[in-house]
Design a protein around this motif. Sequence first.
Motif, PDB file in Angstrom:
ATOM      1  N   VAL A   1       0.850  -1.197   0.000  1.00  0.00           N
ATOM      2  CA  VAL A   1       0.000   0.000   0.000  1.00  0.00           C
ATOM      3  C   VAL A   1       0.880   1.239   0.000  1.00  0.00           C
ATOM      4  O   VAL A   1       1.641   1.468   0.937  1.00  0.00           O
ATOM      5  N   ASP A   2       0.797   2.033  -1.076  1.00  0.00           N
ATOM      6  CA  ASP A   2       1.555   3.284  -1.103  1.00  0.00           C
ATOM      7  C   ASP A   2       0.702   4.403  -0.502  1.00  0.00           C
ATOM      8  O   ASP A   2      -0.446   4.186  -0.106  1.00  0.00           O
ATOM      9  N   TYR A   3       1.254   5.605  -0.427  1.00  0.00           N
ATOM     10  CA  TYR A   3       0.551   6.694   0.250  1.00  0.00           C
ATOM     11  C   TYR A   3      -0.725   7.091  -0.483  1.00  0.00           C
ATOM     12  O   TYR A   3      -1.740   7.404   0.132  1.00  0.00           O
ATOM     13  N   ARG A   4      -0.695   7.065  -1.791  1.00  0.00           N
ATOM     14  CA  ARG A   4      -1.880   7.417  -2.581  1.00  0.00           C
ATOM     15  C   ARG A   4      -3.027   6.444  -2.284  1.00  0.00           C
ATOM     16  O   ARG A   4      -4.168   6.853  -2.084  1.00  0.00           O
ATOM     17  N   GLN A   5      -2.704   5.160  -2.242  1.00  0.00           N
ATOM     18  CA  GLN A   5      -3.718   4.157  -1.921  1.00  0.00           C
ATOM     19  C   GLN A   5      -4.205   4.324  -0.486  1.00  0.00           C
ATOM     20  O   GLN A   5      -5.384   4.131  -0.198  1.00  0.00           O
ATOM     21  N   PHE A   6      -3.290   4.680   0.394  1.00  0.00           N
ATOM     22  CA  PHE A   6      -3.620   4.922   1.798  1.00  0.00           C
ATOM     23  C   PHE A   6      -4.682   6.018   1.913  1.00  0.00           C
ATOM     24  O   PHE A   6      -5.690   5.855   2.605  1.00  0.00           O
ATOM     25  N   VAL A   7      -4.495   7.121   1.213  1.00  0.00           N
ATOM     26  CA  VAL A   7      -5.458   8.225   1.242  1.00  0.00           C
ATOM     27  C   VAL A   7      -6.792   7.774   0.656  1.00  0.00           C
ATOM     28  O   VAL A   7      -7.860   8.084   1.191  1.00  0.00           O
ATOM     29  N   GLN A   8      -6.743   7.001  -0.422  1.00  0.00           N
ATOM     30  CA  GLN A   8      -7.971   6.491  -1.022  1.00  0.00           C
ATOM     31  C   GLN A   8      -8.725   5.593  -0.041  1.00  0.00           C
ATOM     32  O   GLN A   8      -9.946   5.685   0.081  1.00  0.00           O
ATOM     33  N   ILE A   9      -8.007   4.753   0.675  1.00  0.00           N
ATOM     34  CA  ILE A   9      -8.635   3.880   1.665  1.00  0.00           C
ATOM     35  C   ILE A   9      -9.327   4.704   2.747  1.00  0.00           C
ATOM     36  O   ILE A   9     -10.446   4.417   3.156  1.00  0.00           O
ATOM     37  N   LEU A  10      -8.654   5.776   3.191  1.00  0.00           N
ATOM     38  CA  LEU A  10      -9.213   6.604   4.253  1.00  0.00           C
ATOM     39  C   LEU A  10     -10.445   7.380   3.816  1.00  0.00           C
ATOM     40  O   LEU A  10     -11.368   7.586   4.603  1.00  0.00           O
ATOM     41  N   LEU A  11     -10.481   7.815   2.573  1.00  0.00           N
ATOM     42  CA  LEU A  11     -11.534   8.722   2.126  1.00  0.00           C
ATOM     43  C   LEU A  11     -12.708   8.047   1.427  1.00  0.00           C
ATOM     44  O   LEU A  11     -13.752   8.682   1.243  1.00  0.00           O
ATOM     45  N   THR A  12     -12.567   6.800   1.052  1.00  0.00           N
ATOM     46  CA  THR A  12     -13.622   6.130   0.303  1.00  0.00           C
ATOM     47  C   THR A  12     -14.548   5.376   1.251  1.00  0.00           C
ATOM     48  O   THR A  12     -14.077   4.571   2.058  1.00  0.00           O
ATOM     49  N   PRO A  13     -15.860   5.613   1.169  1.00  0.00           N
ATOM     50  CA  PRO A  13     -16.802   4.864   2.015  1.00  0.00           C
ATOM     51  C   PRO A  13     -16.699   3.360   1.745  1.00  0.00           C
ATOM     52  O   PRO A  13     -16.410   2.933   0.630  1.00  0.00           O
ATOM     53  N   ALA A  14     -16.954   2.570   2.763  1.00  0.00           N
ATOM     54  CA  ALA A  14     -16.787   1.120   2.684  1.00  0.00           C
ATOM     55  C   ALA A  14     -17.586   0.501   1.544  1.00  0.00           C
ATOM     56  O   ALA A  14     -17.091  -0.334   0.807  1.00  0.00           O
ATOM     57  N   ALA A  15     -18.832   0.918   1.383  1.00  0.00           N
ATOM     58  CA  ALA A  15     -19.676   0.341   0.329  1.00  0.00           C
ATOM     59  C   ALA A  15     -19.124   0.665  -1.055  1.00  0.00           C
ATOM     60  O   ALA A  15     -19.119  -0.179  -1.948  1.00  0.00           O
ATOM     61  N   GLU A  16     -18.656   1.885  -1.224  1.00  0.00           N
ATOM     62  CA  GLU A  16     -18.098   2.306  -2.508  1.00  0.00           C
ATOM     63  C   GLU A  16     -16.755   1.629  -2.775  1.00  0.00           C
ATOM     64  O   GLU A  16     -16.406   1.329  -3.908  1.00  0.00           O
ATOM     65  N   PHE A  17     -16.000   1.396  -1.735  1.00  0.00           N
ATOM     66  CA  PHE A  17     -14.677   0.792  -1.852  1.00  0.00           C
ATOM     67  C   PHE A  17     -14.760  -0.683  -2.224  1.00  0.00           C
ATOM     68  O   PHE A  17     -13.854  -1.232  -2.823  1.00  0.00           O
TER      69      PHE A  17
END
Length: 146
Positions: A85-101
């Motif tokens: 997991v790179d930093y970009r993916q990390f931010v995406q994980i934090l900001l994306t709602p679970a259902a959408e992710f």
Amino acid sequence: MKRLVIAVTLIWCSLGSMIAGATDPDPQKQQQLLKKIEELEQQISELRSLQLKKQTLPVKKEQCMKVVGVESYCTCVSEALPATVDYRQFVQILLTPAAEFGYDKLTVEQKKDVDQALVAWARCVDYKGPQGSGAMDRLMNRETLF
């Protein structure tokens, strides 16, 4: 690190040849050798994972520093994130709602990486929300955390 990997590989190969060329049909000895081989394979896997993590640390820290610019935070996050997991993916994980992710559709390994990324955030962030309002509890229970 390379010497250790080479040494473990040589031991693994020699144990494998001992099993292949074993004239002693003692099942207990063969079972012990198989167990040692499995342990060595696990150690090799862990070494490869550690090596991958070491290689990705500078990239993650650089990405974080470009965005956040707080060295202590970026060091903490880059060291705590899984190697995949790179930093970009990390931010995406934090900001994306679970259902959408699509967390429920991820493989076990992917879920483990996402969970470790969220643990990294919780360990490294210095959240300063309103006092006495339970802001941290609301933050930890929001829908973007799995």
